[in-house]
Design an enzyme around this catalytic site. Structure first.
Site, PDB file in Angstrom:
ATOM      1  N   ASP A  99       1.734  -2.456  -9.560  1.00  0.00           N
ATOM      2  CA  ASP A  99       2.368  -3.537  -8.793  1.00  0.00           C
ATOM      3  C   ASP A  99       2.632  -4.764  -9.646  1.00  0.00           C
ATOM      4  O   ASP A  99       3.465  -5.595  -9.314  1.00  0.00           O
ATOM      5  CB  ASP A  99       1.493  -3.928  -7.607  1.00  0.00           C
ATOM      6  CG  ASP A  99       1.533  -2.831  -6.566  1.00  0.00           C
ATOM      7  OD1 ASP A  99       0.768  -1.855  -6.716  1.00  0.00           O
ATOM      8  OD2 ASP A  99       2.357  -2.923  -5.647  1.00  0.00           O
ATOM      9  N   GLN A 107      -1.957   5.930   1.748  1.00  0.00           N
ATOM     10  CA  GLN A 107      -0.609   6.183   1.216  1.00  0.00           C
ATOM     11  C   GLN A 107      -0.527   7.513   0.483  1.00  0.00           C
ATOM     12  O   GLN A 107       0.544   8.119   0.412  1.00  0.00           O
ATOM     13  CB  GLN A 107      -0.186   5.053   0.256  1.00  0.00           C
ATOM     14  CG  GLN A 107       0.112   3.725   0.930  1.00  0.00           C
ATOM     15  CD  GLN A 107      -1.086   2.808   0.915  1.00  0.00           C
ATOM     16  OE1 GLN A 107      -2.237   3.258   0.987  1.00  0.00           O
ATOM     17  NE2 GLN A 107      -0.855   1.508   0.830  1.00  0.00           N
ATOM     18  N   ASN A 129      -2.862  -2.295  -9.613  1.00  0.00           N
ATOM     19  CA  ASN A 129      -2.323  -1.246  -8.739  1.00  0.00           C
ATOM     20  C   ASN A 129      -3.238  -1.115  -7.526  1.00  0.00           C
ATOM     21  O   ASN A 129      -4.257  -1.813  -7.404  1.00  0.00           O
ATOM     22  CB  ASN A 129      -2.211   0.078  -9.513  1.00  0.00           C
ATOM     23  CG  ASN A 129      -1.404   1.119  -8.755  1.00  0.00           C
ATOM     24  OD1 ASN A 129      -0.319   0.831  -8.284  1.00  0.00           O
ATOM     25  ND2 ASN A 129      -1.932   2.324  -8.614  1.00  0.00           N
ATOM     26  N   ARG A 152       4.444 -10.688   0.622  1.00  0.00           N
ATOM     27  CA  ARG A 152       3.277 -10.017   0.026  1.00  0.00           C
ATOM     28  C   ARG A 152       3.014 -10.639  -1.343  1.00  0.00           C
ATOM     29  O   ARG A 152       3.960 -10.915  -2.084  1.00  0.00           O
ATOM     30  CB  ARG A 152       3.508  -8.495  -0.086  1.00  0.00           C
ATOM     31  CG  ARG A 152       3.515  -7.817   1.296  1.00  0.00           C
ATOM     32  CD  ARG A 152       3.450  -6.312   1.183  1.00  0.00           C
ATOM     33  NE  ARG A 152       2.144  -5.861   0.766  1.00  0.00           N
ATOM     34  CZ  ARG A 152       1.868  -4.586   0.437  1.00  0.00           C
ATOM     35  NH1 ARG A 152       2.826  -3.680   0.489  1.00  0.00           N
ATOM     36  NH2 ARG A 152       0.651  -4.226   0.063  1.00  0.00           N
ATOM     37  N   ARG A 170       7.455  -0.473   1.463  1.00  0.00           N
ATOM     38  CA  ARG A 170       6.331  -0.880   0.626  1.00  0.00           C
ATOM     39  C   ARG A 170       6.510  -0.252  -0.744  1.00  0.00           C
ATOM     40  O   ARG A 170       7.476   0.453  -0.990  1.00  0.00           O
ATOM     41  CB  ARG A 170       5.008  -0.460   1.291  1.00  0.00           C
ATOM     42  CG  ARG A 170       5.147   0.937   1.899  1.00  0.00           C
ATOM     43  CD  ARG A 170       4.004   1.827   1.746  1.00  0.00           C
ATOM     44  NE  ARG A 170       3.532   1.985   0.412  1.00  0.00           N
ATOM     45  CZ  ARG A 170       4.047   2.824  -0.466  1.00  0.00           C
ATOM     46  NH1 ARG A 170       5.088   3.587  -0.180  1.00  0.00           N
ATOM     47  NH2 ARG A 170       3.535   2.934  -1.673  1.00  0.00           N
ATOM     48  N   GLY A 171       5.537  -0.506  -1.640  1.00  0.00           N
ATOM     49  CA  GLY A 171       5.678  -0.047  -3.019  1.00  0.00           C
ATOM     50  C   GLY A 171       6.441  -1.129  -3.793  1.00  0.00           C
ATOM     51  O   GLY A 171       7.466  -1.641  -3.305  1.00  0.00           O
ATOM     52  N   ALA A 172       5.935  -1.469  -4.966  1.00  0.00           N
ATOM     53  CA  ALA A 172       6.445  -2.651  -5.670  1.00  0.00           C
ATOM     54  C   ALA A 172       7.977  -2.660  -5.846  1.00  0.00           C
ATOM     55  O   ALA A 172       8.639  -3.633  -5.458  1.00  0.00           O
ATOM     56  CB  ALA A 172       5.728  -2.790  -7.008  1.00  0.00           C
TER      57      ALA A 172
HETATM   58  O1  MRU Z   1       0.306  -1.551  -0.663  1.00  0.00           O
HETATM   59  P1  MRU Z   1       1.406  -0.672  -1.182  1.00  0.00           P
HETATM   60  O2  MRU Z   1       1.529   0.623  -0.456  1.00  0.00           O
HETATM   61  O3  MRU Z   1       2.722  -1.408  -1.278  1.00  0.00           O
HETATM   62  O4  MRU Z   1       0.941  -0.346  -2.651  1.00  0.00           O
HETATM   63  C1  MRU Z   1       1.729   0.468  -3.487  1.00  0.00           C
HETATM   64  C2  MRU Z   1       1.113   0.762  -4.791  1.00  0.00           C
HETATM   65  O5  MRU Z   1       0.028   0.334  -5.101  1.00  0.00           O
HETATM   66  C3  MRU Z   1       1.942   1.547  -5.755  1.00  0.00           C
HETATM   67  O6  MRU Z   1       1.127   2.332  -6.580  1.00  0.00           O
HETATM   68  C4  MRU Z   1       2.743   0.562  -6.622  1.00  0.00           C
HETATM   69  O7  MRU Z   1       3.485  -0.295  -5.823  1.00  0.00           O
HETATM   70  C5  MRU Z   1       3.640   1.263  -7.556  1.00  0.00           C
HETATM   71  S1  MRU Z   1       5.039   1.900  -6.709  1.00  0.00           S
HETATM   72  C6  MRU Z   1       6.098   2.658  -7.752  1.00  0.00           C
END
Ligand code: MRU
Length: 365
Positions: free
Chosen positions: A243, A202, A253, A90, A53-55
């Site tokens: 994101d 998270q 985000n 996603r 996960r994470g963008a």
């Molecule tokens: O739902 P997630 O855990 O994928 O969401 C992640 C976030 O919101 C992060 O802040 C974002 O992806 C930036 S990651 C460098």
């Protein structure tokens, strides 16, 4: 980054070259487990279930997913089918589309017999570039922490962050955390307020885990605490990830980021967002009306899991039986509430002009 003294990335090619391995983030912080992805279906499932996960990491996982697809069947038909499968995993992080477009662009003109090799090479290069971007974000953001440290008479520089924009959300370093790791490694006295980030936690599960493994002083707080800390001068700056950031600097985000930005604005606390170029959606301006916000299963709000005193992982319910729940996963912070964007190309105002200066060839005219 460091896990039990060893160095890890979040995703890497398996030793046999036939698969990709990831850190299974659904098992953290209680267990450090890796998982093997052998097919495009495995990669899609890993993104949907948030094992990765994470963008930025979603994008790189999808890129490797395309490579795994080409290993199975390098036809045009499978290229398009795999693109369609992965793009649907996603909806909010734009890095997913960016990575899939890069892969399709690189693979489609090639003869089928060379696609497998080319696709793995391309995905590997994209992973390396992600690390390089994060390292540059770190170097640029470090200047802000150094400036804050120079202004402080005593005590650590207190940084508040939301969700996990750490190395677990990228291939390495993280975005919001890269300046933090660099400041810590340089010997700057730093402390991080970690928002727990309900409903998936998270912050409590991932950010706290990775900061702890690196030795960075931090404190986990409930999501509603930030405003109070800011009113009492206990936050020097906020740094979050993104994101999707629009061409005019609106920032999408993890849900709750907007409320932190409002509190920061009201208390004159600088609110920075760290992001790499592939997180910018140059086709959009108004983030609030134009960015699709993921709505996830209500079970994430209704239930919570954790480790019991005797070591079992258990899930319990939180909500009054029968009460409906809603689970919006992201929100949008308008550019006016963002002090600056920390990118791999420098720090700029959250505005169309600011972004255009850093990315002249990509900005809309
Ligand atoms: O739902 P997630 O855990 O994928 O969401 C992640 C976030 O919101 C992060 O802040 C974002 O992806 C930036 S990651 C460098």
């Amino acid at each position: 980054m460091k896990v039990n003294g060893g160095l890890y990335r979040t995703i890497w090619l398996a030793d046999d070259g036939q698969a990709v391995e990831i850190i299974d983030q659904t098992r953290l912080p209680h267990e450090f487990v890796t998982a093997r992805l052998s097919s495009v279906d495995d990669a899609a499932r890993a993104i949907v279930t948030m094992q990765t996960r994470g963008a930025p990491l979603i994008g790189i996982t999808a890129a490797y997913g395309m490579a795994l697809a080409m290993a199975q069947d390098p036809s045009d038909q499978n290229l398009e089918a795999s693109y369609a499968k992965l793009i649907d995993t996603r909806p909010t992080a734009i890095n997913l589309r960016w990575a899939l477009d890069q892969m399709r662009h690189a693979i489609a003109p090639l003869e089928t017999k060379v696609r497998r090799r080319a696709a793995f090479d391309r995905a590997g290069a994209m992973a390396d570039q992600d690390i390089d971007r994060c390292r540059r974000i770190g170097a640029n953001g470090l200047t802000l922490i150094e400036a804050a440290a120079a202004q402080k008479k005593d005590g650590p520089v207190n940084v508040l962050t939301h969700c996990n924009a750490g190395w677990l959300a990228t291939v390495d370093w993280g975005t919001a955390t890269a300046p933090i790791y660099m400041a810590f490694d340089k010997g700057i006295d730093i402390h991080v307020w970690v928002d727990e980030t309900r409903p998936r936690n998270q912050g409590a599960a991932l950010t706290a885990w990775e900061l702890g493994h690196h030795g960075v002083p931090h404190t986990v707080i409930a999501d509603n605490v930030g405003g109070h800390l800011m009113q009492h001068g206990l936050v020097d700056l906020c740094i979050t990830g993104s994101d999707r950031t629009t061409a005019r600097g609106d920032v999408c985000n993890k849900i709750g980021t907007y409320l932190k930005a409002l509190a920061a604005h009201d208390n004159n606390v600088p609110f920075y967002v760290a992001l790499p170029g592939p997180t910018i959606d140059w086709t959009l301006d108004d983030g609030v009306s134009e960015i699709p916000i993921e709505q996830r299963d209500g079970v994430e709000v209704r239930e919570i899991s954790g480790r019991t005193a005797d070591g079992r992982i258990e899930t319990i319910s939180l909500v009054a039986p029968g009460s409906p729940v809603a689970n919006y996963a992201f929100d949008v912070t308008p550019a006016r509430l963002v002090t600056g964007l920390i990118t791999e190309r420098g720090i700029c105002p959250a505005s169309a002009d600011g972004l255009r200066r850093l990315y002249p060839q990509q900005a809309k005219t």
